[in-house]
Design a protein around this motif. Structure first.
Motif, short mmCIF file in Angstrom:
data_model
loop_
_atom_site.label_atom_id
_atom_site.label_comp_id
_atom_site.label_asym_id
_atom_site.label_seq_id
_atom_site.Cartn_x
_atom_site.Cartn_y
_atom_site.Cartn_z
N HIS A 10 0.78 -1.17 -0.12
CA HIS A 10 0.07 0.09 0.11
C HIS A 10 0.90 1.26 0.10
N THR A 11 0.11 2.31 -0.36
CA THR A 11 0.87 3.66 -0.42
C THR A 11 -0.30 4.66 0.42
N VAL A 12 0.04 5.69 0.47
CA VAL A 12 -0.92 6.73 1.38
C VAL A 12 -2.12 6.87 0.51
N GLU A 13 -2.03 6.48 -0.84
CA GLU A 13 -3.39 6.72 -1.62
C GLU A 13 -4.10 5.60 -1.72
N THR A 14 -3.52 4.31 -1.57
CA THR A 14 -4.34 3.12 -1.69
C THR A 14 -4.59 2.21 -0.16
N ALA A 17 -8.30 3.87 5.13
CA ALA A 17 -7.97 5.21 5.80
C ALA A 17 -7.28 5.05 7.23
N VAL A 20 -3.43 5.43 6.90
CA VAL A 20 -2.80 6.57 6.21
C VAL A 20 -1.76 7.35 6.94
N GLU A 24 2.17 7.68 6.57
CA GLU A 24 2.86 9.13 6.44
C GLU A 24 3.92 9.31 7.73
#
Length: 171
Positions: A10-14, A17, A20, A24
């Protein structure tokens, strides 16, 4: 033959919630998000739980190098190569010599009697699933450690068992 899909990195976008902020924070602290943490983001509860437990362990009364001895002992025994590499780097930043790092990674006795007492006690707690005989406790205390420190070792074991198991599960 069933096909098991690998865990998503995962990334912050994927990320879900709930993961996240954790991602970060990891990126801010480390400069990037290690792949296992990106995969663990699938479970915000696991990722956030580990980060909270890790922060708690960082706040205990054991000295920083002694904490890293606990972590490296767990990581090496659980064969988490990433964990060993990450914490070897942390030990080096703390000024620990390469011989200490190598001995921990190879699960060998340590030159420092005080740090060896931490390593041996950590192994005793792991081997006994928490049950440690009086002689091993006394040997730990003989190096200036306390009952509080003994319980702090248990916190470290729990924290980094969670981490190493999750890292291995997500690949």
């Amino acid at each position: 033959m069933p096909f098991t899909e690998p865990f998503a990195e995962h990334t912050v976008e994927t990320a879900p919630a709930g993961s996240v902020r954790a991602l970060e924070g990891i990126a801010k602290n480390l400069g990037s998000v290690p792949p296992p943490a990106a995969k663990q983001a699938e479970s915000p509860e696991l990722l956030n739980g580990f980060l909270r437990m890790s922060a708690l362990f960082e706040s205990v009364t054991l000295e920083p190098v002694a904490r890293e001895v606990v972590i490296m002992t767990v990581a090496a025994r659980n064969e988490c190569g990433l964990c060993v590499r990450m914490h070897a780097g942390k030990l080096e930043k703390l000024g620990a010599g390469k011989s200490l790092v190598a001995a921990l990674a190879e699960q060998r006795p340590l030159e420092s009697a005080e740090l060896e007492a931490v390593r041996v006690f950590t192994c005793a707690v792991l081997d006994g699933r928490g049950e440690v005989d009086d002689a091993r406790l006394e040997a730990f205390y003989a190096h200036g450690y306390t009952r509080r420190n003994a319980l702090e070792v248990v916190l470290g074991i729990g924290t980094y068992t969670l981490s190493t198991f999750a890292n291995r599960l997500v690949g």
